[in-house]
Design a protein around this motif. Structure first.
Motif, PDB file in Angstrom:
ATOM      1  N   GLU A 128     -21.165  -1.466  25.912  1.00 28.00           N
ATOM      2  CA  GLU A 128     -20.634  -0.704  26.016  1.00 28.00           C
ATOM      3  C   GLU A 128     -21.685   0.672  25.349  1.00 28.00           C
ATOM      4  O   GLU A 128     -22.252   0.735  24.899  1.00 28.00           O
ATOM      5  CB  GLU A 128     -19.898  -0.714  24.220  1.00 28.00           C
ATOM      6  CG  GLU A 128     -18.728   0.494  24.213  1.00 28.00           C
ATOM      7  CD  GLU A 128     -17.870   0.600  23.457  1.00 28.00           C
ATOM      8  OE1 GLU A 128     -17.844  -0.679  22.468  1.00 28.00           O
ATOM      9  OE2 GLU A 128     -17.798   1.594  22.159  1.00 28.00           O
ATOM     10  N   CYS A 129     -21.342   1.631  26.202  1.00 30.43           N
ATOM     11  CA  CYS A 129     -21.834   2.621  26.540  1.00 30.43           C
ATOM     12  C   CYS A 129     -21.766   3.362  24.596  1.00 30.43           C
ATOM     13  O   CYS A 129     -21.091   3.704  24.557  1.00 30.43           O
ATOM     14  CB  CYS A 129     -21.642   3.794  27.369  1.00 30.43           C
ATOM     15  SG  CYS A 129     -22.353   5.443  27.010  1.00 30.43           S
ATOM     16  N   ILE A 130     -22.775   3.602  24.412  1.00 28.82           N
ATOM     17  CA  ILE A 130     -23.323   4.715  23.291  1.00 28.82           C
ATOM     18  C   ILE A 130     -22.224   5.890  23.058  1.00 28.82           C
ATOM     19  O   ILE A 130     -22.972   6.365  21.965  1.00 28.82           O
ATOM     20  CB  ILE A 130     -24.268   4.765  22.637  1.00 28.82           C
ATOM     21  CG1 ILE A 130     -25.604   5.459  23.452  1.00 28.82           C
ATOM     22  CG2 ILE A 130     -24.978   3.230  22.217  1.00 28.82           C
ATOM     23  CD1 ILE A 130     -26.690   5.454  22.122  1.00 28.82           C
ATOM     24  N   GLN A 131     -22.302   6.472  24.286  1.00 32.27           N
ATOM     25  CA  GLN A 131     -22.087   8.082  24.662  1.00 32.27           C
ATOM     26  C   GLN A 131     -20.539   8.173  24.942  1.00 32.27           C
ATOM     27  O   GLN A 131     -19.843   8.523  24.350  1.00 32.27           O
ATOM     28  CB  GLN A 131     -22.921   8.538  25.391  1.00 32.27           C
ATOM     29  CG  GLN A 131     -23.015   9.908  25.423  1.00 32.27           C
ATOM     30  CD  GLN A 131     -23.770  10.898  26.004  1.00 32.27           C
ATOM     31  OE1 GLN A 131     -24.491  11.245  24.996  1.00 32.27           O
ATOM     32  NE2 GLN A 131     -24.394  10.550  27.440  1.00 32.27           N
ATOM     33  N   CYS A 132     -20.280   7.172  26.123  1.00 35.87           N
ATOM     34  CA  CYS A 132     -18.986   7.865  26.377  1.00 35.87           C
ATOM     35  C   CYS A 132     -17.735   6.594  26.372  1.00 35.87           C
ATOM     36  O   CYS A 132     -17.064   6.094  26.772  1.00 35.87           O
ATOM     37  CB  CYS A 132     -18.923   8.063  27.807  1.00 35.87           C
ATOM     38  SG  CYS A 132     -19.587   6.444  29.605  1.00 35.87           S
ATOM     39  N   SER A 133     -18.319   5.241  26.300  1.00 36.62           N
ATOM     40  CA  SER A 133     -17.643   4.244  25.541  1.00 36.62           C
ATOM     41  C   SER A 133     -17.286   3.178  26.707  1.00 36.62           C
ATOM     42  O   SER A 133     -16.960   2.498  26.745  1.00 36.62           O
ATOM     43  CB  SER A 133     -16.633   4.527  24.672  1.00 36.62           C
ATOM     44  OG  SER A 133     -16.988   4.996  23.439  1.00 36.62           O
ATOM     45  N   GLY A 140     -29.389   2.034  31.147  1.00 36.21           N
ATOM     46  CA  GLY A 140     -28.390   2.954  30.618  1.00 36.21           C
ATOM     47  C   GLY A 140     -27.617   2.864  31.443  1.00 36.21           C
ATOM     48  O   GLY A 140     -27.345   2.105  32.197  1.00 36.21           O
ATOM     49  N   CYS A 141     -26.651   3.861  30.671  1.00 32.98           N
ATOM     50  CA  CYS A 141     -25.193   3.753  31.284  1.00 32.98           C
ATOM     51  C   CYS A 141     -24.976   4.719  32.906  1.00 32.98           C
ATOM     52  O   CYS A 141     -25.046   6.164  32.617  1.00 32.98           O
ATOM     53  CB  CYS A 141     -24.385   5.113  30.246  1.00 32.98           C
ATOM     54  SG  CYS A 141     -22.753   4.804  30.801  1.00 32.98           S
ATOM     55  N   PRO A 142     -24.578   4.249  33.831  1.00 30.60           N
ATOM     56  CA  PRO A 142     -24.736   5.076  34.997  1.00 30.60           C
ATOM     57  C   PRO A 142     -23.702   5.778  34.748  1.00 30.60           C
ATOM     58  O   PRO A 142     -23.991   7.519  35.569  1.00 30.60           O
ATOM     59  CB  PRO A 142     -23.997   3.823  35.726  1.00 30.60           C
ATOM     60  CG  PRO A 142     -24.495   2.362  35.754  1.00 30.60           C
ATOM     61  CD  PRO A 142     -24.392   2.455  33.744  1.00 30.60           C
ATOM     62  N   ALA A 143     -22.104   5.985  34.348  1.00 28.63           N
ATOM     63  CA  ALA A 143     -21.992   6.785  34.308  1.00 28.63           C
ATOM     64  C   ALA A 143     -22.483   8.425  33.273  1.00 28.63           C
ATOM     65  O   ALA A 143     -22.420   9.550  34.268  1.00 28.63           O
ATOM     66  CB  ALA A 143     -20.008   6.801  33.614  1.00 28.63           C
ATOM     67  N   CYS A 144     -23.008   7.483  32.807  1.00 29.33           N
ATOM     68  CA  CYS A 144     -23.704   8.760  31.518  1.00 29.33           C
ATOM     69  C   CYS A 144     -24.172   9.559  32.414  1.00 29.33           C
ATOM     70  O   CYS A 144     -25.292  10.765  32.172  1.00 29.33           O
ATOM     71  CB  CYS A 144     -24.229   9.079  31.020  1.00 29.33           C
ATOM     72  SG  CYS A 144     -22.651   8.505  29.156  1.00 29.33           S
ATOM     73  N   ALA A 145     -25.478   8.867  32.884  1.00 28.65           N
ATOM     74  CA  ALA A 145     -26.412   8.849  34.553  1.00 28.65           C
ATOM     75  C   ALA A 145     -25.973   9.910  35.394  1.00 28.65           C
ATOM     76  O   ALA A 145     -26.922  11.003  35.219  1.00 28.65           O
ATOM     77  CB  ALA A 145     -27.376   7.852  34.471  1.00 28.65           C
TER      78      ALA A 145
HETATM   79 ZN   LIG Z   1     -21.658   6.835  29.366  1.00 29.46          ZN
END
Ligand SMILES: [Zn+2]
Length: 362
Positions: A14-19, A31-36
């Motif tokens: 689970e992404c620590i920022q956007c879940s 890390g999280c591809p969506a946040c990247a």
């Molecule tokens: Zn994320």
């Protein structure tokens, strides 16, 4: 060869920022591809099916080990307050990094990677090279000339190859080439950075559990951690958070990040964590010009703070510890130097994390 058995209760990332949720089949090195995509890089963390027993909270049931962990928590006989040092220098190669190395070489072997690659100026390089050798894996260390000469000799004696670069940024570019070639990254290699891959960082949760057990089910009021990109601080924070979420404790300690010049401090005052923070220091293990989301989040959520301890202050703390018979490198003694800055007028109990043994001449 030791067995490697994954914990079947580990469910997903689970992404620590956007879940956002991700499959465990992904390695999630970046890390999280969506946040990247949003240019806000963030780590992901493993989530477990049934997070209420000790065994369920770690990625492996069995893994490659050289006996890391279970380090001593020693009371320090100094003038002010109630302060303890968690002596991570007792790990097999002399630093906390061994806890993570055990996990990353286990994952690399289990998923049949070609070998390990790491960008490091010291302890992490020695640790990963040693664990790779123990696990029978090739290892490449990408280093700048800041790497201590004696340490470099020991690293090469394990069979690891050292690739030299001029700058820290070049290290990450060279490291990415090896990752693309099938090597397992034992540190970050993207900019702005994220934490080291999530299975590895899980190893540091045990530090929180060991402190909790040494305190007979209590927790300290604050934990001071030498920090750069915050793998260690995040892992300890997550360990305390799990103890709290599973009803074992009623609160979590304030997490205090120690840094050699203002980076996280500037972020907590309003700057973006994706920025570049100029500064120079001889505290090589906590050097670097960047901050990560995991570091910012752990400090904010635990109501902690960032404290700057420079080389002079760290050297003073190192001398104090030598007189107590404890020999740590300057990047470790920065944690005691931060304590001396009278955080919260000496709270009821403090743990300073003594991350690594001093290999350099005293
Ligand atoms: Zn994320």
């Amino acid at each position: 060869m030791q067995n490697i058995i994954w914990n079947p209760n580990m469910s997903h990332y689970e992404c620590i920022q956007c879940s956002q949720l991700y499959s465990l089949e992904e390695d999630m090195f970046e890390g999280c591809p969506a946040c990247a995509l949003d240019h806000q890089p963030a780590s992901v963390k493993p989530v477990y099916h049934e997070p209420w027993s000790k065994d369920n909270l770690l990625p492996f049931r069995q893994h490659i080990t050289m006996g890391e962990g279970g380090t001593s928590l020693l009371p320090l006989n100094i003038e002010h307050g109630s302060v303890y040092i968690k002596l991570e220098s007792q790990n097999p190669t002399g630093s906390h990094k061994d806890r993570m190395s055990a996990y990353v070489v286990s994952m690399a072997r289990s998923r049949k990677y070609k070998g390990m690659v790491i960008a490091s100026s010291g302890n992490a390089g020695l640790s990963v090279a040693s664990y790779a050798a123990f696990a029978g894996l090739p290892c490449v260390l990408i280093a700048t000339p800041q790497l201590n000469e004696e340490l470099a000799k020991v690293i090469q004696a394990t069979g690891a190859v050292i690739v030299w670069t001029d700058t820290s940024m070049e290290r990450w570019e060279r490291m990415k080439d090896y990752v693309n070639d099938g090597y397992f990254p034992a540190s970050n290699y993207i900019n702005p950075p994220v934490g080291t891959m999530p299975v590895g960082v899980q190893a540091y949760k045990m530090i929180a559990r060991e402190i909790y057990e040494d305190f007979s089910g209590q927790i300290p009021s604050q934990v001071i951690v030498p920090s750069s990109r915050g793998d260690l601080l995040w892992g300890i924070y997550e360990g305390f958070q799990e103890l709290n979420q599973t009803g074992k404790t009623s609160s979590i300690p304030q997490m205090i990040a120690v840094e050699p010049f203002p980076r996280l401090k500037r972020v907590l005052e309003g700057e973006s964590y994706t920025g570049w923070f100029e500064g120079a220091t001889n505290l090589v293990s906590i050097n670097g010009q960047t901050v990560t989301k995991q570091l910012e989040q752990a400090v904010r959520k635990s109501r902690g703070k960032a404290v700057v301890a420079d080389e002079k202050q760290s050297r003073h703390a190192q001398e104090q510890l030598h007189r107590l018979g404890i020999h740590l490198e300057l990047s470790s003694t920065a944690a005691l130097a931060a304590y001396y800055q009278k955080l919260n007028k000496y709270p009821s109990s403090t743990i300073v994390i003594g991350t690594s043994f001093s290999f350099t001449p005293i």
